[in-house]
Design a protein around this motif. Structure first.
Motif, mmCIF file in Angstrom:
data_model
loop_
_atom_site.group_PDB
_atom_site.id
_atom_site.type_symbol
_atom_site.label_atom_id
_atom_site.label_comp_id
_atom_site.label_asym_id
_atom_site.label_seq_id
_atom_site.Cartn_x
_atom_site.Cartn_y
_atom_site.Cartn_z
ATOM 1 N N THR A 18 0.840 -1.199 0.000
ATOM 2 C CA THR A 18 0.000 0.000 0.000
ATOM 3 C C THR A 18 0.881 1.257 0.000
ATOM 4 O O THR A 18 1.944 1.234 0.626
ATOM 5 C CB THR A 18 -0.870 -0.012 1.282
ATOM 6 O OG1 THR A 18 -1.608 -1.232 1.326
ATOM 7 C CG2 THR A 18 -1.817 1.167 1.340
ATOM 8 N N PRO A 19 0.460 2.331 -0.692
ATOM 9 C CA PRO A 19 1.210 3.585 -0.588
ATOM 10 C C PRO A 19 1.439 3.952 0.883
ATOM 11 O O PRO A 19 0.536 3.811 1.704
ATOM 12 C CB PRO A 19 0.292 4.600 -1.270
ATOM 13 C CG PRO A 19 -0.439 3.789 -2.298
ATOM 14 C CD PRO A 19 -0.670 2.452 -1.640
ATOM 15 N N THR A 21 3.665 2.461 2.895
ATOM 16 C CA THR A 21 4.254 1.377 3.689
ATOM 17 C C THR A 21 5.790 1.443 3.691
ATOM 18 O O THR A 21 6.429 0.708 4.453
ATOM 19 C CB THR A 21 3.800 -0.015 3.200
ATOM 20 O OG1 THR A 21 3.984 -0.088 1.780
ATOM 21 C CG2 THR A 21 2.340 -0.267 3.538
ATOM 22 N N ARG A 116 0.834 13.216 3.944
ATOM 23 C CA ARG A 116 1.043 13.399 2.512
ATOM 24 C C ARG A 116 0.041 14.365 1.899
ATOM 25 O O ARG A 116 0.093 14.630 0.700
ATOM 26 C CB ARG A 116 0.917 12.064 1.789
ATOM 27 C CG ARG A 116 2.106 11.189 1.991
ATOM 28 C CD ARG A 116 2.066 10.012 1.059
ATOM 29 N NE ARG A 116 3.382 9.415 0.968
ATOM 30 C CZ ARG A 116 3.633 8.293 0.314
ATOM 31 N NH1 ARG A 116 2.661 7.666 -0.309
ATOM 32 N NH2 ARG A 116 4.842 7.820 0.261
ATOM 33 N N ASP A 154 6.968 -0.945 10.099
ATOM 34 C CA ASP A 154 6.388 0.041 11.025
ATOM 35 C C ASP A 154 7.424 1.064 11.497
ATOM 36 O O ASP A 154 7.098 2.226 11.717
ATOM 37 C CB ASP A 154 5.830 -0.655 12.280
ATOM 38 C CG ASP A 154 4.622 -1.517 11.975
ATOM 39 O OD1 ASP A 154 4.017 -1.326 10.893
ATOM 40 O OD2 ASP A 154 4.290 -2.388 12.798
ATOM 41 N N THR A 155 8.656 0.599 11.681
ATOM 42 C CA THR A 155 9.678 1.449 12.307
ATOM 43 C C THR A 155 10.947 1.507 11.465
ATOM 44 O O THR A 155 11.128 0.710 10.533
ATOM 45 C CB THR A 155 10.078 0.868 13.688
ATOM 46 O OG1 THR A 155 10.692 -0.411 13.468
ATOM 47 C CG2 THR A 155 8.879 0.694 14.593
ATOM 48 N N ASP A 158 12.729 -1.656 11.405
ATOM 49 C CA ASP A 158 12.186 -2.611 10.426
ATOM 50 C C ASP A 158 12.869 -2.424 9.065
ATOM 51 O O ASP A 158 13.163 -3.394 8.370
ATOM 52 C CB ASP A 158 10.667 -2.431 10.257
ATOM 53 C CG ASP A 158 9.884 -2.876 11.484
ATOM 54 O OD1 ASP A 158 10.406 -3.708 12.244
ATOM 55 O OD2 ASP A 158 8.757 -2.388 11.675
ATOM 56 N N ILE A 159 13.100 -1.169 8.696
ATOM 57 C CA ILE A 159 13.757 -0.915 7.405
ATOM 58 C C ILE A 159 15.142 -1.561 7.394
ATOM 59 O O ILE A 159 15.473 -2.302 6.460
ATOM 60 C CB ILE A 159 13.908 0.603 7.123
ATOM 61 C CG1 ILE A 159 12.533 1.266 7.066
ATOM 62 C CG2 ILE A 159 14.671 0.834 5.807
ATOM 63 C CD1 ILE A 159 12.575 2.753 6.791
HETATM 64 P P1 ADP Z 1 5.846 4.288 -0.305
HETATM 65 O O1 ADP Z 1 6.941 4.407 -1.326
HETATM 66 O O2 ADP Z 1 5.473 2.871 0.002
HETATM 67 O O3 ADP Z 1 4.626 5.089 -0.633
HETATM 68 P P2 ADP Z 1 7.648 5.863 1.344
HETATM 69 O O4 ADP Z 1 8.922 5.115 1.268
HETATM 70 O O5 ADP Z 1 7.516 7.072 0.487
HETATM 71 O O6 ADP Z 1 6.405 4.873 1.084
HETATM 72 O O7 ADP Z 1 7.411 6.220 2.873
HETATM 73 C C1 ADP Z 1 6.345 7.056 3.305
HETATM 74 C C2 ADP Z 1 6.770 7.830 4.538
HETATM 75 O O8 ADP Z 1 6.923 6.961 5.640
HETATM 76 C C3 ADP Z 1 8.101 8.548 4.381
HETATM 77 O O9 ADP Z 1 8.005 9.773 5.062
HETATM 78 C C4 ADP Z 1 9.091 7.633 5.061
HETATM 79 O O10 ADP Z 1 10.160 8.331 5.608
HETATM 80 C C5 ADP Z 1 8.258 6.993 6.143
HETATM 81 N N1 ADP Z 1 8.627 5.578 6.375
HETATM 82 C C6 ADP Z 1 8.679 4.618 5.442
HETATM 83 N N2 ADP Z 1 8.964 3.420 5.976
HETATM 84 C C7 ADP Z 1 9.098 3.630 7.295
HETATM 85 C C8 ADP Z 1 9.386 2.772 8.415
HETATM 86 N N3 ADP Z 1 9.592 1.451 8.260
HETATM 87 N N4 ADP Z 1 9.440 3.334 9.641
HETATM 88 C C9 ADP Z 1 9.228 4.643 9.818
HETATM 89 N N5 ADP Z 1 8.941 5.508 8.812
HETATM 90 C C10 ADP Z 1 8.877 5.011 7.566
#
Ligand code: ADP
Ligand code: MN
Length: 179
Positions: A18-19, A21, A116, A154-155, A158-159
């Motif tokens: 999902t957007p 994530t 967003r 989530d955090t 996790d990344i």
């Molecule tokens: P997507 O590409 O899936 O739409 P993004 O990578 O653009 O998601 O992330 C959306 C927002 O959430 C960004 O501001 C990013 O910094 C934050 N974010 C993404 N993954 C994590 C995570 N695992 N923990 C905390 N913040 C995150």
């Protein structure tokens, strides 16, 4: 007949979810860690006009799936790509050696999406998409189940963990042509 995986020397990874994530964040980090090519489909569609105009209701481009697949065929055949997109059912199955589905807890995702500046309807569409695990279902329906890997996002920890997991996976991947 060319076997699955073809003659690639490096694997192709699809990262979906999902957007919000964290696909783009994770893909950038992974691409840097392991020297693979990060292909952000949303950016590519805009850059190369691989769409049929703007959808006012859904507030996004109407992606032209055939144009996207034609554009990427040679690159994907080469291998070594991380593809980043919130959809997965229109790519050729043979392109990907692993399909990663990122998942985020509802309360965390809601905060990220509201930041967003999405419209109320886009926000709730995306939120429901995560609640009903739409992307996980789509991935399982479109690819062999053993190739689909769901990972929590989530955090920040996790990344890092997901990047480490996938880095290991890439290092252990054997090109089908080398077997
Ligand atoms: P997507 O590409 O899936 O739409 P993004 O990578 O653009 O998601 O992330 C959306 C927002 O959430 C960004 O501001 C990013 O910094 C934050 N974010 C993404 N993954 C994590 C995570 N695992 N923990 C905390 N913040 C995150
Ligand atoms: Mn993104």
């Amino acid at each position: 007949m060319v076997q699955e995986g073809g003659q690639r020397k490096k694997p192709n990874i699809l990262v979906t979810g999902t957007p919000g994530t964290g696909k783009t964040t994770m893909c950038s980090a992974l691409a840097e860690a392991i020297h693979l090519r990060h292909i952000n489909i949303g950016e590519l569609v805009k850059e190369k006009n691989l769409h049929d105009g703007w959808d006012d209701e859904l507030d996004c481009y109407v992606i032209n799936e055939d144009l996207v697949c034609d554009e990427l065929e040679d690159t994907m055949e080469e291998g070594g790509n991380i593809v980043d997109y919130h959809g997965c059912d229109f790519f050729p199955v043979r392109w990907f050696d692993i399909v990663v589905v990122l998942q985020t807890d509802n309360s965390v995702l809601y905060d990220r999406l509201s930041k967003r500046g999405y419209s109320e309807s886009k926000l709730s569409n995306n939120f429901e998409c995560e609640i009903f695990q739409v992307l996980l279902e789509e991935a399982k329906e479109s690819y062999p189940e053993e190739r689909v890997l769901a990972l929590k996002s989530d955090t920040i920890e996790d990344i890092s963990r997901n990047v480490a997991t996938l880095t290991d996976w890439v290092r252990n991947w054997n090109s089908p042509s080398s077997l």
